[in-house]
Structures are given as C-alpha cells and as structure tokens.
Design a protein around this motif. Structure first.
Motif, PDB file in Angstrom:
ATOM      1  N   LEU A   5       0.790  -1.068  -0.102  1.00  0.00           N
ATOM      2  CA  LEU A   5       0.012  -0.004  -0.148  1.00  0.00           C
ATOM      3  C   LEU A   5       0.948   1.262  -0.037  1.00  0.00           C
ATOM      4  O   LEU A   5       1.791   1.310   0.786  1.00  0.00           O
ATOM      5  CB  LEU A   5      -0.885   0.088   1.308  1.00  0.00           C
ATOM      6  N   TYR A   6       0.490   1.993  -0.812  1.00  0.00           N
ATOM      7  CA  TYR A   6       1.182   3.609  -0.672  1.00  0.00           C
ATOM      8  C   TYR A   6       0.357   4.736  -0.739  1.00  0.00           C
ATOM      9  O   TYR A   6      -0.990   4.305  -0.974  1.00  0.00           O
ATOM     10  CB  TYR A   6       1.868   3.650  -2.461  1.00  0.00           C
ATOM     11  N   LEU A   7       0.630   5.701  -0.146  1.00  0.00           N
ATOM     12  CA  LEU A   7      -0.110   6.877  -0.191  1.00  0.00           C
ATOM     13  C   LEU A   7       0.668   8.041  -0.501  1.00  0.00           C
ATOM     14  O   LEU A   7       1.922   8.208   0.032  1.00  0.00           O
ATOM     15  CB  LEU A   7      -0.137   7.147   1.693  1.00  0.00           C
ATOM     16  N   ASN A   8       0.346   8.796  -1.604  1.00  0.00           N
ATOM     17  CA  ASN A   8       1.010   9.824  -2.043  1.00  0.00           C
ATOM     18  C   ASN A   8       2.368   9.400  -2.567  1.00  0.00           C
ATOM     19  O   ASN A   8       3.470   9.843  -2.221  1.00  0.00           O
ATOM     20  CB  ASN A   8       1.067  11.185  -1.056  1.00  0.00           C
ATOM     21  N   VAL A  12       3.818   2.476   2.349  1.00  0.00           N
ATOM     22  CA  VAL A  12       3.372   2.704   3.842  1.00  0.00           C
ATOM     23  C   VAL A  12       3.023   1.292   4.698  1.00  0.00           C
ATOM     24  O   VAL A  12       2.961   1.151   5.884  1.00  0.00           O
ATOM     25  CB  VAL A  12       2.178   3.604   4.061  1.00  0.00           C
ATOM     26  N   LEU A  13       2.502   0.561   3.743  1.00  0.00           N
ATOM     27  CA  LEU A  13       2.151  -0.786   4.322  1.00  0.00           C
ATOM     28  C   LEU A  13       2.192  -1.866   3.474  1.00  0.00           C
ATOM     29  O   LEU A  13       2.124  -2.119   2.333  1.00  0.00           O
ATOM     30  CB  LEU A  13       0.657  -0.611   4.916  1.00  0.00           C
ATOM     31  N   GLU A  14       2.779  -3.006   4.111  1.00  0.00           N
ATOM     32  CA  GLU A  14       2.921  -4.231   3.325  1.00  0.00           C
ATOM     33  C   GLU A  14       2.031  -5.232   4.018  1.00  0.00           C
ATOM     34  O   GLU A  14       2.233  -5.562   5.288  1.00  0.00           O
ATOM     35  CB  GLU A  14       4.285  -4.725   3.226  1.00  0.00           C
ATOM     36  N   LEU A  15       1.214  -6.137   3.297  1.00  0.00           N
ATOM     37  CA  LEU A  15       0.363  -7.157   4.010  1.00  0.00           C
ATOM     38  C   LEU A  15       0.735  -8.382   2.953  1.00  0.00           C
ATOM     39  O   LEU A  15       0.715  -8.574   1.988  1.00  0.00           O
ATOM     40  CB  LEU A  15      -1.124  -6.674   3.868  1.00  0.00           C
ATOM     41  N   PHE A  16       0.498  -9.607   3.856  1.00  0.00           N
ATOM     42  CA  PHE A  16       0.781 -10.975   3.388  1.00  0.00           C
ATOM     43  C   PHE A  16      -0.425 -11.961   3.855  1.00  0.00           C
ATOM     44  O   PHE A  16      -0.935 -11.358   4.951  1.00  0.00           O
ATOM     45  CB  PHE A  16       2.134 -11.519   3.941  1.00  0.00           C
ATOM     46  N   THR A  17      -0.778 -12.812   2.744  1.00  0.00           N
ATOM     47  CA  THR A  17      -1.707 -13.723   3.326  1.00  0.00           C
ATOM     48  C   THR A  17      -1.043 -15.082   2.665  1.00  0.00           C
ATOM     49  O   THR A  17      -0.518 -15.143   1.802  1.00  0.00           O
ATOM     50  CB  THR A  17      -3.087 -13.473   2.787  1.00  0.00           C
TER      51      THR A  17
END
Length: 90
Positions: A5-8, A12-17
C-alpha cells in the motif's frame, strides 16, 4: 498473496496472506500477525533509545536485496518488531 500500500507515492504498508498457515504466533508464514515493521531514518538512534530502556539488542542485519540495515527485537509477548533503516521522506 502480498499487497503493498502506498500513500502519495510513499510506501506505507505491506500485507501478506498464506493459505493454511500453521497456528503459531511468531514464525514466518504463521497464522495472525507475523511481525510489525517500522521504517526509521536512523537505526543508530533507535539503538541508542532501546539501550536507554535496557532492551536486548540483536545483531544488525543487511537486506540482501536493498543493502539497507534492519533488526528485530521482541515485544513483551515475544512478537517480533522490525526496524528498517531508509530515507523516510526523499
């Protein structure tokens, strides 16, 4: 599956499943929170602050893909917390 996930245009965030993860808390690909990571501009400043609070410090590691420094500590429940050194605002 992995989601970044990116903001501007700032990462900012990395998610795994993972399908059918084992039921343990702090190992890779485990069910639930694997670890929490923070980007920091100075790993040396983080280390100084952690030392002030008598937190055990592991060895600093080097990311083989980016060449950047990082390290893990454990929270009071044994969950890994990562500090990853990089320029935060370029």
């Amino acid at each position: 599956m992995k989601l970044d996930l990116y903001l501007n245009e700032q990462y900012v965030l990395e998610l795994f499943t993972f399908p059918n993860p084992p039921e343990r808390r702090s190992y890779p690909e485990a069910c639930g929170l694997r670890h929490l990571a923070f980007s920091v501009s100075s790993l040396d400043k983080v280390i100084q602050n952690l030392r002030k609070h008598a937190i055990d410090l592991p060895n600093i590691r080097i990311d083989e893909y980016t060449g950047k420094r990082f390290m893990f500590i454990s929270d009071p429940d044994g969950m890994p917390i990562e500090f990853y050194e990089e320029e935060l605002f370029q």
